[in-house]
Scaffold this motif. Structure first.
Motif, PDB file in Angstrom:
ATOM      1  N   ASN A  86      17.977 -46.996  21.177  1.00  0.00           N
ATOM      2  CA  ASN A  86      18.230 -45.838  22.037  1.00  0.00           C
ATOM      3  C   ASN A  86      18.209 -44.505  21.287  1.00  0.00           C
ATOM      4  O   ASN A  86      18.829 -43.540  21.717  1.00  0.00           O
ATOM      5  N   ALA A  87      17.490 -44.423  20.173  1.00  0.00           N
ATOM      6  CA  ALA A  87      17.392 -43.166  19.425  1.00  0.00           C
ATOM      7  C   ALA A  87      16.281 -42.266  19.951  1.00  0.00           C
ATOM      8  O   ALA A  87      16.205 -41.105  19.573  1.00  0.00           O
ATOM      9  N   GLY A  88      15.408 -42.808  20.802  1.00  0.00           N
ATOM     10  CA  GLY A  88      14.359 -41.989  21.387  1.00  0.00           C
ATOM     11  C   GLY A  88      12.960 -42.278  20.880  1.00  0.00           C
ATOM     12  O   GLY A  88      12.076 -41.427  20.991  1.00  0.00           O
ATOM     13  N   ASP A 130      19.106 -39.883  16.252  1.00  0.00           N
ATOM     14  CA  ASP A 130      19.883 -39.211  17.294  1.00  0.00           C
ATOM     15  C   ASP A 130      20.769 -38.194  16.580  1.00  0.00           C
ATOM     16  O   ASP A 130      21.629 -38.557  15.777  1.00  0.00           O
ATOM     17  N   ILE A 131      20.533 -36.925  16.839  1.00  0.00           N
ATOM     18  CA  ILE A 131      21.217 -35.863  16.102  1.00  0.00           C
ATOM     19  C   ILE A 131      22.736 -35.888  16.306  1.00  0.00           C
ATOM     20  O   ILE A 131      23.483 -35.328  15.505  1.00  0.00           O
ATOM     21  N   ARG A 132      23.192 -36.577  17.327  1.00  0.00           N
ATOM     22  CA  ARG A 132      24.636 -36.656  17.595  1.00  0.00           C
ATOM     23  C   ARG A 132      25.343 -37.646  16.677  1.00  0.00           C
ATOM     24  O   ARG A 132      26.559 -37.699  16.640  1.00  0.00           O
ATOM     25  N   LYS A 158      17.543 -35.855  20.886  1.00  0.00           N
ATOM     26  CA  LYS A 158      18.741 -35.668  21.714  1.00  0.00           C
ATOM     27  C   LYS A 158      19.553 -34.438  21.348  1.00  0.00           C
ATOM     28  O   LYS A 158      20.751 -34.395  21.554  1.00  0.00           O
ATOM     29  N   SER A 159      18.898 -33.412  20.788  1.00  0.00           N
ATOM     30  CA  SER A 159      19.606 -32.165  20.537  1.00  0.00           C
ATOM     31  C   SER A 159      19.545 -31.309  21.792  1.00  0.00           C
ATOM     32  O   SER A 159      18.690 -31.512  22.652  1.00  0.00           O
ATOM     33  N   LEU A 160      20.425 -30.356  21.910  1.00  0.00           N
ATOM     34  CA  LEU A 160      20.438 -29.474  23.069  1.00  0.00           C
ATOM     35  C   LEU A 160      19.192 -28.598  23.122  1.00  0.00           C
ATOM     36  O   LEU A 160      18.789 -28.149  24.163  1.00  0.00           O
ATOM     37  N   ARG A 161      18.581 -28.375  21.985  1.00  0.00           N
ATOM     38  CA  ARG A 161      17.400 -27.528  21.944  1.00  0.00           C
ATOM     39  C   ARG A 161      16.108 -28.329  22.002  1.00  0.00           C
ATOM     40  O   ARG A 161      15.036 -27.795  21.776  1.00  0.00           O
ATOM     41  N   GLY A 162      16.193 -29.616  22.264  1.00  0.00           N
ATOM     42  CA  GLY A 162      14.993 -30.423  22.406  1.00  0.00           C
ATOM     43  C   GLY A 162      14.632 -31.197  21.166  1.00  0.00           C
ATOM     44  O   GLY A 162      15.403 -31.314  20.222  1.00  0.00           O
TER      45      GLY A 162
END
Length: 160
Positions: free
Chosen positions: A40-42, A121-123, A150-154
């Motif tokens: 689930n990291a993208g 996943d940046i979180r 998964k950052s807020l800036r894309g």
């Protein structure tokens, strides 16, 4: 403005095949770049974004949905590979170990593999297996890129 040839190639990507084991993969020739990372990291989303196709690689909010090596053909010589995630997935430990074994075989034996994209996943900080992937790529002299998701800036790509 005309499309760059590489961008055109990416946009023409097609699903080629899935494989559970190395012997089920397409012929070991040409060039492959594989997308690796935690469940689930993208990885699938990054492939879809790169190719400009929303549904080329199957995505899910549930970790562990990609359970096979999925090959996407760019042209006769080039492929992208969506690898099963590692880490959290709602599957048995024996199934995770089986995935790990197949992933190890692919990474160590596939001659067509010329680069990796490690999805992060940046979180969440890099985990032990992420660090092992970085160490393996250094020892194997395998080019690797870290893509932060998964950052807020894309979506972001960092090159190591």
């Amino acid at each position: 403005m005309p499309m760059h040839p590489m961008e055109k190639m990416l946009h023409q990507a097609l699903f080629l095949q899935s494989a559970q084991r190395l012997d089920q993969c397409p012929p070991d020739e040409g060039l492959e770049v594989a997308f690796a990372g935690r469940s689930n990291a993208g990885k699938s989303s990054a492939i879809n974004r790169l190719t400009g196709q929303r549904t080329l690689a199957r995505t899910s909010k549930t970790p562990g949905r990609t359970q096979l090596l999925n090959f996407f053909q760019l042209d006769e010589e080039r492929r992208l590979v969506d690898l099963p995630g590692y880490g959290y997935a709602k599957v048995s430990k024996s199934k995770r170990n089986e995935w790990q074994e197949h992933l190890d075989h692919y990474l160590s034996e596939r001659q067509a593999l010329v680069g990796l994209v490690l999805m992060m996943d940046i979180r969440h900080p890099l985990k032990d297996f992420d660090l092992l992937m970085l160490e393996w790529s250094a020892q194997a002299n395998m080019p690797i890129h870290i893509s932060r998701s998964k950052s807020l800036r894309g979506w972001r790509m960092s090159i190591i």
